[in-house]
Design a protein around this motif. Sequence first.
Motif, PDB file in Angstrom:
ATOM      1  N   ALA C 359       0.796  -1.245  -0.107  1.00  0.00           N
ATOM      2  CA  ALA C 359       0.064   0.076  -0.152  1.00  0.00           C
ATOM      3  C   ALA C 359       0.887   1.257   0.073  1.00  0.00           C
ATOM      4  N   GLN C 360       0.288   2.460   0.452  1.00  0.00           N
ATOM      5  CA  GLN C 360       0.806   3.713  -0.024  1.00  0.00           C
ATOM      6  C   GLN C 360       1.991   3.997   0.686  1.00  0.00           C
ATOM      7  N   GLU C 361       2.336   3.536   2.064  1.00  0.00           N
ATOM      8  CA  GLU C 361       3.601   3.859   2.716  1.00  0.00           C
ATOM      9  C   GLU C 361       4.363   2.880   2.690  1.00  0.00           C
ATOM     10  N   GLN C 362       4.616   1.894   1.455  1.00  0.00           N
ATOM     11  CA  GLN C 362       5.765   0.966   1.633  1.00  0.00           C
ATOM     12  C   GLN C 362       6.922   1.409   1.593  1.00  0.00           C
ATOM     13  N   LEU C 363       7.360   2.639   1.090  1.00  0.00           N
ATOM     14  CA  LEU C 363       8.658   3.241   1.448  1.00  0.00           C
ATOM     15  C   LEU C 363       8.763   3.858   2.663  1.00  0.00           C
ATOM     16  N   HIS C 364       7.822   3.937   3.655  1.00  0.00           N
ATOM     17  CA  HIS C 364       8.153   4.834   4.626  1.00  0.00           C
ATOM     18  C   HIS C 364       8.757   3.704   5.987  1.00  0.00           C
ATOM     19  N   SER C 365       9.806   4.204   6.450  1.00  0.00           N
ATOM     20  CA  SER C 365      10.441   3.507   7.411  1.00  0.00           C
ATOM     21  C   SER C 365       9.999   3.407   8.703  1.00  0.00           C
ATOM     22  N   GLY C 366      10.336   1.973   9.191  1.00  0.00           N
ATOM     23  CA  GLY C 366       9.807   1.908  10.493  1.00  0.00           C
ATOM     24  C   GLY C 366      11.260   1.686  11.532  1.00  0.00           C
ATOM     25  N   LEU C 367      10.761   1.177  12.814  1.00  0.00           N
ATOM     26  CA  LEU C 367      11.870   0.731  13.351  1.00  0.00           C
ATOM     27  C   LEU C 367      12.308  -0.740  12.903  1.00  0.00           C
ATOM     28  N   LEU C 368      11.259  -1.441  12.412  1.00  0.00           N
ATOM     29  CA  LEU C 368      11.607  -2.595  11.804  1.00  0.00           C
ATOM     30  C   LEU C 368      11.732  -2.476  10.354  1.00  0.00           C
ATOM     31  N   ARG C 369      12.471  -3.103   9.518  1.00  0.00           N
ATOM     32  CA  ARG C 369      12.307  -3.506   8.382  1.00  0.00           C
ATOM     33  C   ARG C 369      10.974  -4.407   8.028  1.00  0.00           C
ATOM     34  N   PRO C 370      10.744  -4.334   6.784  1.00  0.00           N
ATOM     35  CA  PRO C 370       9.403  -5.299   6.397  1.00  0.00           C
ATOM     36  C   PRO C 370       9.921  -6.766   6.715  1.00  0.00           C
ATOM     37  N   ASP C 371      11.123  -7.126   7.015  1.00  0.00           N
ATOM     38  CA  ASP C 371      11.489  -8.453   6.942  1.00  0.00           C
ATOM     39  C   ASP C 371      11.616  -8.750   8.518  1.00  0.00           C
ATOM     40  N   SER C 372      11.337  -7.751   9.365  1.00  0.00           N
ATOM     41  CA  SER C 372      11.443  -7.695  10.918  1.00  0.00           C
ATOM     42  C   SER C 372      12.722  -7.574  11.257  1.00  0.00           C
ATOM     43  N   ALA C 373      13.892  -7.379  10.507  1.00  0.00           N
ATOM     44  CA  ALA C 373      15.022  -7.204  10.987  1.00  0.00           C
ATOM     45  C   ALA C 373      15.320  -5.642  11.578  1.00  0.00           C
ATOM     46  N   GLU C 374      16.264  -5.228  12.485  1.00  0.00           N
ATOM     47  CA  GLU C 374      16.273  -3.952  12.979  1.00  0.00           C
ATOM     48  C   GLU C 374      16.739  -2.771  11.816  1.00  0.00           C
ATOM     49  N   ALA C 375      15.843  -1.843  11.713  1.00  0.00           N
ATOM     50  CA  ALA C 375      16.377  -0.504  10.945  1.00  0.00           C
ATOM     51  C   ALA C 375      17.143   0.142  11.807  1.00  0.00           C
ATOM     52  N   PRO C 376      17.954   0.989  10.962  1.00  0.00           N
ATOM     53  CA  PRO C 376      19.098   1.796  11.768  1.00  0.00           C
ATOM     54  C   PRO C 376      18.413   2.726  12.928  1.00  0.00           C
ATOM     55  N   ALA C 377      17.136   3.229  12.930  1.00  0.00           N
ATOM     56  CA  ALA C 377      16.520   3.955  13.838  1.00  0.00           C
ATOM     57  C   ALA C 377      16.515   3.181  15.096  1.00  0.00           C
ATOM     58  N   MET C 378      16.264   1.804  15.026  1.00  0.00           N
ATOM     59  CA  MET C 378      16.175   1.038  16.463  1.00  0.00           C
ATOM     60  C   MET C 378      17.308   1.483  17.266  1.00  0.00           C
ATOM     61  N   LEU C 379      18.805   1.300  16.628  1.00  0.00           N
ATOM     62  CA  LEU C 379      19.771   1.629  17.683  1.00  0.00           C
ATOM     63  C   LEU C 379      19.557   2.835  18.425  1.00  0.00           C
ATOM     64  N   GLU C 380      19.003   4.047  17.626  1.00  0.00           N
ATOM     65  CA  GLU C 380      19.217   5.281  18.029  1.00  0.00           C
ATOM     66  C   GLU C 380      18.226   5.418  19.150  1.00  0.00           C
ATOM     67  N   ALA C 381      16.821   4.675  18.887  1.00  0.00           N
ATOM     68  CA  ALA C 381      15.657   4.550  20.035  1.00  0.00           C
ATOM     69  C   ALA C 381      16.105   3.699  21.304  1.00  0.00           C
ATOM     70  N   ARG C 382      17.024   2.768  21.010  1.00  0.00           N
ATOM     71  CA  ARG C 382      17.412   2.099  22.218  1.00  0.00           C
ATOM     72  C   ARG C 382      18.466   2.636  22.874  1.00  0.00           C
ATOM     73  N   GLN C 383      19.156   3.853  22.284  1.00  0.00           N
ATOM     74  CA  GLN C 383      20.075   4.487  22.955  1.00  0.00           C
ATOM     75  C   GLN C 383      19.127   5.656  23.853  1.00  0.00           C
ATOM     76  N   VAL C 384      18.357   6.273  23.356  1.00  0.00           N
ATOM     77  CA  VAL C 384      17.361   7.169  24.102  1.00  0.00           C
ATOM     78  C   VAL C 384      16.614   6.348  25.277  1.00  0.00           C
ATOM     79  N   ALA C 385      16.065   5.331  24.919  1.00  0.00           N
ATOM     80  CA  ALA C 385      15.171   4.603  26.006  1.00  0.00           C
ATOM     81  C   ALA C 385      16.272   4.745  27.076  1.00  0.00           C
ATOM     82  N   SER C 386      17.630   4.149  26.827  1.00  0.00           N
ATOM     83  CA  SER C 386      18.354   3.817  28.136  1.00  0.00           C
ATOM     84  C   SER C 386      18.537   5.086  28.829  1.00  0.00           C
ATOM     85  N   GLU C 387      18.864   6.215  27.888  1.00  0.00           N
ATOM     86  CA  GLU C 387      18.964   7.593  28.389  1.00  0.00           C
ATOM     87  C   GLU C 387      18.257   8.036  29.407  1.00  0.00           C
TER      88      GLU C 387
END
Lengths: 631, 631, 631
Positions: C359-387
């Motif tokens: 559908a329309q947002e198939q090129l909109h990134s998420g925290l996970l990729r479509p294959d459920s692997a971690e997208a780069p943002a995951m790392l930064e979100a994890r860092q903020v969560a810890s901070e």
Amino acid sequence: MKRTLGTCYYPEHWDEEIWTEDARRMAELGLTWVRIGEFAWSRLEPSPGDLQLDWLDRAIDVLNDAGLSVVLGTPTATPPRWMLDKHPDMIALDADGKPRGFGSRRHYCFSHAGFRAESQRITRIIAERFGHKVAAWQTDNEYGCHDTVISYSDAARLAFQDWLQARYGTVDALNTAWGNVFWSMDYDRFDQIGLPNLTVTEPNPAHAQAFRRFSSDQVVAFNREQVDEIRAHSTAPISHNYMGRVTDFDHFAVGKDLEIATWDSYPLGFLEDRVGASPEHQRAFARQGDPDFQAFHHDLYRAVGRGRWWVMEQQPGPVNWAPHNPAPLPGMVRLWTWEALAHGAEAVCYFRWRQAPFAQEQLHSGLLRPDSAEAPAMLEARQVASEIQNAPDVSIPRADVGLIFDYDADWAWSVQPHGAELSYFGLVLDHYRALRRAGLNVDILSPDTQDFSGYKIVLAPGLMHLTDELRAALAQTEAHVVYGPRTGARDADFKMPVPLPPAIAGLDVTVARLESLRPDSPIPLAGGGAVQGYLEEFETTATPMFTREDGQPIVVTDGNRTYNGGWLDDIGMDRLVAQLCETANITTRTLPNGIRIRRTETEEFWFNHCAEAVKTEIGTLAPASVTRRII
Amino acid sequence: MKRTLGTCYYPEHWDEEIWTEDARRMAELGLTWVRIGEFAWSRLEPSPGDLQLDWLDRAIDVLNDAGLSVVLGTPTATPPRWMLDKHPDMIALDADGKPRGFGSRRHYCFSHAGFRAESQRITRIIAERFGHKVAAWQTDNEYGCHDTVISYSDAARLAFQDWLQARYGTVDALNTAWGNVFWSMDYDRFDQIGLPNLTVTEPNPAHAQAFRRFSSDQVVAFNREQVDEIRAHSTAPISHNYMGRVTDFDHFAVGKDLEIATWDSYPLGFLEDRVGASPEHQRAFARQGDPDFQAFHHDLYRAVGRGRWWVMEQQPGPVNWAPHNPAPLPGMVRLWTWEALAHGAEAVCYFRWRQAPFAQEQLHSGLLRPDSAEAPAMLEARQVASEIQNAPDVSIPRADVGLIFDYDADWAWSVQPHGAELSYFGLVLDHYRALRRAGLNVDILSPDTQDFSGYKIVLAPGLMHLTDELRAALAQTEAHVVYGPRTGARDADFKMPVPLPPAIAGLDVTVARLESLRPDSPIPLAGGGAVQGYLEEFETTATPMFTREDGQPIVVTDGNRTYNGGWLDDIGMDRLVAQLCETANITTRTLPNGIRIRRTETEEFWFNHCAEAVKTEIGTLAPASVTRRII
Amino acid sequence: MKRTLGTCYYPEHWDEEIWTEDARRMAELGLTWVRIGEFAWSRLEPSPGDLQLDWLDRAIDVLNDAGLSVVLGTPTATPPRWMLDKHPDMIALDADGKPRGFGSRRHYCFSHAGFRAESQRITRIIAERFGHKVAAWQTDNEYGCHDTVISYSDAARLAFQDWLQARYGTVDALNTAWGNVFWSMDYDRFDQIGLPNLTVTEPNPAHAQAFRRFSSDQVVAFNREQVDEIRAHSTAPISHNYMGRVTDFDHFAVGKDLEIATWDSYPLGFLEDRVGASPEHQRAFARQGDPDFQAFHHDLYRAVGRGRWWVMEQQPGPVNWAPHNPAPLPGMVRLWTWEALAHGAEAVCYFRWRQAPFAQEQLHSGLLRPDSAEAPAMLEARQVASEIQNAPDVSIPRADVGLIFDYDADWAWSVQPHGAELSYFGLVLDHYRALRRAGLNVDILSPDTQDFSGYKIVLAPGLMHLTDELRAALAQTEAHVVYGPRTGARDADFKMPVPLPPAIAGLDVTVARLESLRPDSPIPLAGGGAVQGYLEEFETTATPMFTREDGQPIVVTDGNRTYNGGWLDDIGMDRLVAQLCETANITTRTLPNGIRIRRTETEEFWFNHCAEAVKTEIGTLAPASVTRRII
Ligand SMILES: [Zn+2]
Ligand SMILES: [Zn+2]
Ligand SMILES: [Zn+2]
């Protein structure tokens, strides 16, 4: 002729208590004319048949009592809302088929019979009531403003079919004239012929041009109906206020039915939204307006009015409607006024008396601010009023140079520009600018002109269809005639003639091929200047006047007939004007950028349109200044 | 194969008296072919059922008698006006819902059953009458010209719903395939599915892509109906004249039903309105046309025609329809003709014989002027006619390099470009240009290709959906295959596959992330060149061929499989081609700007597309010149 | 207050089997919140009345069981297809009259009574079922996104007529208030009043502004109906997720009915499609986003939410919808998150958990990729969560400077910009940028603010209509108030007041004339900087603070009241801020380009928005970095 000033006033916008004071201040300022009434229909007839004319009578009396003469407008540019209840289909449709509805102004289709009858009716009512006490009339307001000549309504379609039947008689004749065989576009019946919008790719240019001519004719007929009503009840002269660079109808044809041509001059707004100048030029003249655009219209309307013309609306300060709306430089309102007078205007009326604090034009300056304090223009108007008091009667001489302007040619170029940036108006303006840079007076001439005597040079650029009458008249004149480019390129039905154009008697030149050029790819002329945008190749035995660097002729001449096959740039145009004038024994100058001259029988005016002082042969001219010299 | 020339002629436009003289002059010029009839419906059937075929019969006889072979077009691109009386709803609607009505051409919707029946009927009538005396056929004219493939009419909507039902069976299957759950876009019934226009924001790309495929299928079906009628009555080969850069339908699919592919080549018009080059490039080649755009189409239509292809319309001088319409440099008409022949054209036909002095194309040059004098192109056509007389039979070799062109991919990129400037056509053309700068012959290949044997390199850029068949065929070839960017990025229903793309057997690369770039922000490559516009990031164990300056891989390779994750600029593309060719043992050159080479089995052609002479390894080439060398 | 993180999740998009694992990963990442449900109507009610709520119940349970709190959205932004069968006229029409139909989202007109009832019904059903188990609510989704506030439907027209009747009582009162006499625009009955589109030229600005206010009121009423339904069944706080630079409705008015304001922050998409920055600025910050645009919205929604606000959607990587969609620089997702938290966000939720492959947002990134692997943002979100785990409770101080933002003023400027490039939003943002360049905290203030105590400076630019209440409140505050330009330029009905504006108690200044300027024609200030775009001329006895080079005053002051008559450029604005702060005893800095500071009660954050390291007084800041200092 005595020069006069005036203003545009809307008594219906203001408490009746201040009318008298307003009239007193107008008179004190030195004004002669007050135009009123042209947007007041909803107050003259608040509901169908409920006529409320007394207030207008009182307003006219107040103005007359103060010594002011009234120009009364018919209110047909603003039909009231109830009119739409009666005639829901009276509105125009745009080229996309979208309605152009109620809520502003000019919401009518010129072809709608019902509205045409209403227009005659209200005109008759007003003419009967006020015919004896107004000094002049105005029909409607700014025909064609906001692109309102061309309508794609059903009313227009049906009227167009009638118009075609009257012109062609049979549909076979139309098919042949238009070359409809080309893409199987043949019609079987007139009622199959649609308007030339919403076609898959471009329509037949013959179809498009016919529609342009029909649309213009509808304006002429509409106007004439009002004129007939007024004439039945009034002997005052009738005018219409044309709008700058509105070329969608034939102003000469409308003008024939009127005594006076007027136009609405908004130099700063025009430079922003319609002159078509470069950004650098727009910036340099942002507070002064284009140095030639107004003058061109002055000369045009002197022709349209057969000598009698006014500025009915003169910009007095910032307007509200352009992309950017700067204030004029101090001095420019005086300059604009004097420029119009120098070109022969009988009157210049400032639009408007008092800035309206409501509705669409609340940011359009007036002579007064909304709080009735004087706006800066008042000072300059007062100065001009005093200056014209002391000026002698004026008389406008015939110019040495005539420049033909043909609305039909403008439509033809717009139907088939061949190059994206090309327009007939632009071509003629470029010629006009060059004549003005050379310090010349110019007369704009109607394509109906039959007698060119008195002119040393007649320029006839871009006349894509040359009528037999004009062709003959030009053939006979002793003036030096400069034809082209595109002269006679199409017959009366937009076919290319064979033998090929231009087929000018006494000048052997045939356009063998033509092309349009990218703006970044001008073709240099030998000796300086270039052809830009549009270029023809000739078969010719005439004498080359200008050639390309490879020797191919661009401008050729034989005796006092010249054909120009290219759109010359400024340098090329200056060279052409200089050479023509030298041959014709006309003295030219080379005026600095922004300096312009205009001569009456007894005066020479020097206008400095620049924001800086400029050195000239008559001394240093202050910015935004007028210098009037008796000659 | 013997090379031939021809022209496009409209006997219905001219007095019958001059047909014979026209035919004589064509034959004398050395022409073989005359295409006629494709716009003549209103003269073949002036009113419904009133067939007037005799004149066409006489015209064909006149041409045949002069020794000319006739290509007869079906007249369906220009349905007569009466057809609209019968089928008012046969017209297409544009994306805004506006009608695309009568008044020019191509005013029909491919999905309208009533018009489809009329198209079959007139085709049958013509095929029956003329099937025995014409040498070839053309169906319709320029399918898709003026954006006419895609229609938003009711007929299209209903046909689309049927198409969807046939493809998906159940609406649940469609909902799942499209991911309609995303924004609650689920349908309950096929008849609820609208066309993907007039949505609040963008429609589901699966919906949009399905509509693009449907629209293409409608063209294929329409064409096949005509082919079936013709085949029933004639053994002459059937062609269609495709238009430059019209990619809205699958030309390979239409081409499968035809014997010959032809296309209409207007190099100067195309450079102005559709190549998409920079203004500087447009200026430099304004009178020569783009050096690669025509060649690309030549190679494309050689593929579409499975070896048999023509130029059906060759620009002979200025055209009328581009933003600017300059004349070609002397020599270019000859160059264009020889370029087509060098790429294997069986025939090149000049459009048109005589310039029409009426209707839409009155400023479109012909071989003759409207007054029947010779236009400049005539000289060059005569020269080519003489040259091909003396040239040997020609045979076109298989190229070392194949480049896949896939219409479905073009639609997919247009449905979802991701970056504002990105197009599949542009991507493929950039690859093609680089191959040509290296002096290579190129074969364009259909995505249906199953056997790539004989190719050393196969380039497959941008194939957003890779069919199983093509995937398998590419996996098996011994050629070096270059995939990407965006290879296999979507499944058959526009879903992103999981595991993530490109999933190429034998090449470990996964697109982990992708982005589009501002045109002002290219990403430099280590070693020279840059990625522009579109970029992918990988997970990969393959060998980097090109990397970003930070070391991240852009192009990776493993054995004879390479994946390219970026849209390379010219320098990058040149490096890629050089490296691939070195590996594949293909000799390359570095050709000067505007110089191009093409080889047949026995000849090497050097084309100088520049306006100046250019020094090359074979000597200095004159401007706008062709050099033919026997090899 | 404790800072929290969250994400947006669509259980209906994924197999139920992976919900548990998704929830586990969310919790493990350190998220607190999950927003769900806002696009799920077609799965909650697949056909009219067929409610399928169990799956959502299970999804909420799975999330709650993992320790996550659920924000549940009402699904009204995506009415199912069957709704259109019931209410075919529920869609909006655009200004051209074209339908905005089904096929994406937000396909409803806020004025349609039938859809309003459906919206209440589904809200009631969901509130009843889930009111006890969700932690917060969201009404609808992004009101106004895709230009969906303003509808020209019949439903809107009828509702507008009712709204006008309620406001004006009689049509005479309306005619007078709007100045309809101007062009005979008087109405006889309310049912004659159309919407202000499809007029021949611009409509009465009073008409246009009334329609803008009405349109905003419809959003407020629509939202309140949902709020009322939710409140009847749930005590959880209610929010709405506003969209960046959507100003077509009054967020303060909607916000009054809600407990929490949230907004959707897409820094890279916004810089490309709505910030309005120069191409150079867009290029320099293409991977970081504008340094002020997000902060402005953070401060705005802190005001709208009366202290309680979130980022409901935080861009985690490339988006799909801007002209160009680059990836953020490493570090930016962390920076954006911390920036929101520094401005007082209670929560920042990443949109979306997993990238949708359809559908329309198939090129909109998420925290996970479509294959459920971690997208780069995951790392930064994890860092903020810890901070934030280790960070203390936060408290947001009142700023020294308040900046009023008034939606009504934004509409007024858009109805009557006077200059083509002028917008109220742009004017306020330019003020905000200057305050930020000086290192200041800023509070955005509602125009309903009655008590300005605590502020040293209050900036009130561009308030074209100043309500009596705000005028009085500003008159009374001890803060230094900076008015203008255009302050009080229109009354409540868009008339210009007489006496002329701004009529500020205690500051003698009258706007005698105003103008708009070409972008290439700024007016230099004496002492540096310039006025650009918009300029007023004064009658004043107040002290000039800034003057033009010719001595004319631009900014005048008297005590702690200042009026600014021009749109200052950056240098002028910096000078103004510096001078005001010096007077008000506020310490300022001069921050390098791209460096911004924000202070909480206990922390000072330094953000480097540049792609390069930047030297500052606290040392060299790494690219795309956050520095948190305890103060
Ligand atoms: Zn006017
Ligand atoms: Zn063609
Ligand atoms: Zn969103």
